[in-house]
Design an enzyme around this catalytic site. Structure first.
Site, PDB file in Angstrom:
ATOM      1  N   SER A 200       0.839  -1.203   0.000  1.00 50.15           N
ATOM      2  CA  SER A 200       0.000   0.000   0.000  1.00 50.15           C
ATOM      3  C   SER A 200       0.872   1.249   0.000  1.00 50.15           C
ATOM      4  CB  SER A 200      -0.889  -0.003   1.244  1.00 50.15           C
ATOM      5  OG  SER A 200      -1.559   1.230   1.355  1.00 50.15           O
ATOM      6  N   CYS A 326     -12.593   1.162  16.655  1.00 53.13           N
ATOM      7  CA  CYS A 326     -13.371   2.416  16.620  1.00 53.13           C
ATOM      8  C   CYS A 326     -13.790   2.757  15.205  1.00 53.13           C
ATOM      9  CB  CYS A 326     -12.559   3.557  17.224  1.00 53.13           C
ATOM     10  SG  CYS A 326     -10.817   3.491  16.856  1.00 53.13           S
TER      11      CYS A 326
END
Ligand code: PLP
Length: 393
Positions: A200, A326
């Site tokens: 990435s 989260c």
């Protein structure tokens, strides 16, 4: 301006100024479609070729084995779904681990619904996969082993070379998500017997929305994105030329002085690891003490919530991450921390600190200065801690 310290490089990194500079001309003068015949298009084609060389070089691959994608999520999806489809006559069994990135785990879960069988290998308390477990999981129908090179949460580095050698010996393809490893530690697809590897851009000071999949010559892999003839007919869509150029530059920069950069990150990392252990009682280092990424620190603190800790750190200008998922808005603790055997309440009180190109000793000292009192303040508000202190007498 208020002090800001960025300690979340495993989530994303700042784009290197030289990367931005290398990309700029491809937004402006050199905007042509690389598939066209006129001159500016040909310039772009050359730029893509040289980026392919830069990417290949850092992982010791051949440029013709590199395919550009929209990121590592696409690369992971392509590798796993592509191999599953291309080799389904040979078998339907895939082996992975419980602590992979969701780009791998959710892809495997999707394939299970399509009739594939997936074995999720356990890891030990440090996050390491045991080669005997892998050996025992292999069946006649196993077509793919997909195990990450380094974990994005706890920084554990797997013995990928050993896994690759076993896969090769058994005639099974081996894919590794190397997003966190590439640019930080040496990666050699030949030595490590890797057949497919995901990269990435934005995790190594390159741009977001670009990545690459290495596919070893001779591996049959069906196209995943159908369209034009780009990427040697294996990945359709007009090339993200600025992104590709940026990824190439980021890989080149990452490869220069890698050992020296790792050494200085390790010094900062170890200062944090030792400093936290010394200053904060009732804490536990997550991940492997030695087989660990140069930039990763992950601690669990008893009697506190990671989310509250992050908010208090943010008020002090520090950006870090916790072990709670989260991103999904759920309060479930991270599958990685549960995977290494932490009980829910300990996994909830976790903090991930990941260093990067601008991290300094001053940043580390600042965190070590503010963290102990924040943890103590949160504990002072915790009924669990109160009970604990009472019991201690
Ligand atoms: C960030 C990350 C990904 C996803 O990469 P994108 O380019 O953001 O899609 C995959 N695997 C690991 C280990 C990561 O850290």
């Amino acid at each position: 301006m208020e002090k800001r310290v960025y300690f979340d490089h495993a989530a994303t990194t700042p784009t290197h100024p030289e990367v931005v500079e290398a990309m700029m001309p491809y937004f402006t003068q050199s905007f042509g479609n690389p598939s066209s015949i006129y001159e500016i298009a040909q310039i772009n084609k050359k730029a893509i070729d040289s980026a392919r060389e830069q990417v290949a070089k850092l992982i010791h691959a051949d440029p013709m084995e590199i395919y550009f994608t929209s990121g590592a999520t696409e690369a992971d999806n392509w590798a796993i779904k592509g191999i599953a489809e291309s080799y389904k006559k040979k078998g339907n069994h895939i082996i992975t681990t419980t602590t992979e990135h969701h780009a791998v785990l959710h892809t495997c879960e999707y394939l299970e619904k399509q009739g594939y069988e997936v074995t999720y290998l356990p890891v030990d308390e440090y996050g390491v996969v045991h080669i005997e477990d892998l050996k025992a999981a292999i069946k006649d129908t196993t077509i793919l082993i997909t195990i990450m090179m380094a974990n994005n949460e706890i920084g554990t580095v797997q013995s990928v070379g050993e896994i690759g050698a076993l896969a090769r010996e058994k005639g099974i393809l081996f894919h590794t998500d190397a997003v966190q490893a590439v640019g930080q530690i040496p990666v050699d697809v030949k030595d490590m017997h890797i057949d497919l590897l995901s990269i990435s851009g934005h995790k190594l000071n390159g741009p977001k929305g670009i990545g690459a999949l290495y596919v070893k010559k001779g591996v049959r892999l069906k196209a995943f994105i159908h369209g034009g003839a780009q990427e040697r007919r294996r990945r359709g869509g007009t090339e993200n030329v600025p992104g590709i150029v940026g990824l190439g530059k980021a890989m080149e920069i990452a490869g220069s002085h890698m050992e020296a950069k790792a050494k200085s990150l390790i010094a900062l990392r170890d200062k944090l690891i030792d400093g936290i252990k010394e200053k904060v009682p009732y804490c536990k280092l997550n991940g492997h003490p030695e087989q660990r990424l140069p930039n990763n620190v992950n601690y669990s603190f008893e009697f506190i919530e990671g989310e509250s800790l992050l908010i208090m750190l943010d008020m002090k200008g520090i950006s870090a991450s916790s072990g709670s998922a989260c991103t999904s808005g759920s309060l479930d603790p991270s599958h990685v921390l549960l995977g290494i055997g932490l009980p829910h309440e300990i996994a909830h009180g976790s903090l991930r600190i990941t260093l990067g190109m601008h991290s300094s000793e001053e940043d580390v000292d600042y965190l070590l200065e503010v963290l102990p009192s924040i943890v103590q303040r949160l504990r002072d508000m915790s009924p669990l801690y109160e009970d604990f202190v009472k019991k201690q007498g």
